[in-house]
Write a protein that holds these residues in place. Structure first.
Motif, PDB file in Angstrom:
ATOM      1  N   THR A 142      38.628  40.721  29.370  1.00 11.45           N
ATOM      2  CA  THR A 142      39.538  40.670  30.516  1.00 11.45           C
ATOM      3  C   THR A 142      38.759  40.548  31.815  1.00 11.45           C
ATOM      4  O   THR A 142      39.104  39.736  32.685  1.00 11.45           O
ATOM      5  CB  THR A 142      40.436  41.927  30.546  1.00 11.45           C
ATOM      6  N   HIS A 190      37.302  37.047  32.112  1.00 12.88           N
ATOM      7  CA  HIS A 190      38.363  36.080  32.377  1.00 12.88           C
ATOM      8  C   HIS A 190      38.834  36.182  33.836  1.00 12.88           C
ATOM      9  O   HIS A 190      38.951  35.160  34.535  1.00 12.88           O
ATOM     10  CB  HIS A 190      39.532  36.304  31.414  1.00 12.88           C
ATOM     11  N   GLU A 191      39.104  37.396  34.296  1.00 14.27           N
ATOM     12  CA  GLU A 191      39.570  37.579  35.667  1.00 14.27           C
ATOM     13  C   GLU A 191      38.507  37.175  36.683  1.00 14.27           C
ATOM     14  O   GLU A 191      38.818  36.592  37.714  1.00 14.27           O
ATOM     15  CB  GLU A 191      39.993  39.035  35.893  1.00 14.27           C
ATOM     16  N   HIS A 192      37.261  37.487  36.383  1.00 14.90           N
ATOM     17  CA  HIS A 192      36.170  37.126  37.295  1.00 14.90           C
ATOM     18  C   HIS A 192      36.026  35.613  37.402  1.00 14.90           C
ATOM     19  O   HIS A 192      35.851  35.071  38.505  1.00 14.90           O
ATOM     20  CB  HIS A 192      34.867  37.779  36.833  1.00 14.90           C
ATOM     21  N   GLU A 234      38.368  33.379  36.840  1.00 15.91           N
ATOM     22  CA  GLU A 234      39.519  32.886  37.594  1.00 15.91           C
ATOM     23  C   GLU A 234      39.320  33.101  39.090  1.00 15.91           C
ATOM     24  O   GLU A 234      39.632  32.226  39.905  1.00 15.91           O
ATOM     25  CB  GLU A 234      40.808  33.581  37.141  1.00 15.91           C
ATOM     26  N   HIS A 235      38.799  34.248  39.443  1.00 17.40           N
ATOM     27  CA  HIS A 235      38.564  34.560  40.857  1.00 17.40           C
ATOM     28  C   HIS A 235      37.506  33.622  41.449  1.00 17.40           C
ATOM     29  O   HIS A 235      37.671  33.134  42.574  1.00 17.40           O
ATOM     30  CB  HIS A 235      38.139  36.018  41.008  1.00 17.40           C
ATOM     31  N   PHE A 249      41.544  40.752  44.860  1.00 23.65           N
ATOM     32  CA  PHE A 249      40.872  40.836  43.559  1.00 23.65           C
ATOM     33  C   PHE A 249      40.497  42.290  43.237  1.00 23.65           C
ATOM     34  O   PHE A 249      40.618  42.733  42.095  1.00 23.65           O
ATOM     35  CB  PHE A 249      39.622  39.952  43.556  1.00 23.65           C
TER      36      PHE A 249
END
Length: 184
Positions: free
Chosen positions: A43, A46-48, A50-51, A71
């Motif tokens: 997670t 993935h979030e990093h 996307e950011h 973020f």
């Protein structure tokens, strides 16, 4: 009363079965902990990513700072959720191990009662043999209890270490993001 080789083998087998059960409970807890940590890593990555992709096209510093703040905002909530999951895993593992230890203690208690009953109905050939039999039964019960306590303590230590590592990592990441946002 003399312990027969069959009784000694049966006691040792019971000890091994209990230890095996406690070990399985500990590994189930460790497995759940690993699954949770793998999910967290997936997670976060993935979030990093996307950011990073979202900030790659930003043209002004104000928008970038706003995106960085957005973020980081859910970070505390995610840490709380992770801590709850760790606590649940720890509680489940401790409960399973406690249950196994209690079952074993009940079985040992029953065996001890049977031994006392047998001793009271059949005269021992010597007092020393009777005392030895009782000592062996008590030693077996104490050994199972010690094994269960050690296994429970290991799971607690692993859980605490994982939780502390994640918190330390999270704070380091937060500090790095803060440094990045203040530089820009």
């Amino acid at each position: 009363m003399v312990l027969t080789p069959e009784q000694i083998i049966a006691a040792n087998k019971a000890n091994l079965e209990t230890l095996n059960s406690l070990t399985k409970n500990a590994f189930v807890g460790v497995e759940k902990l690993l699954e949770l940590n793998l999910q967290v890593v997936k997670t976060v990555i993935h979030e990093h990513l996307e950011h990073i992709q979202a900030t790659a096209n930003v043209k002004d510093a104000q928008t970038l700072l706003s995106m960085q703040a957005q973020f980081l905002q859910p970070f505390a909530e995610k840490m709380t959720s992770y801590s709850r999951h760790l606590q649940n895993i720890s509680n489940e593992t401790q409960s399973a191990m406690r249950s196994t230890a209690q079952e074993e203690m009940r079985a040992r208690s029953t065996n001890l009662k049977n031994l006392v009953s047998e001793i009271s109905t059949t005269p021992p050939t010597s007092g020393e043999q009777m005392v030895g039999s009782i000592k062996q039964a008590i030693a077996n019960a104490n050994q199972v209890y010690e094994y269960s306590q050690q296994a429970i303590q290991q799971v607690i230590e692993i859980s605490s270490q994982q939780r502390q590592t994640l918190k330390d990592t999270a704070f380091k990441v937060s500090e790095e993001f803060s440094k990045l946002t203040t530089k820009k």
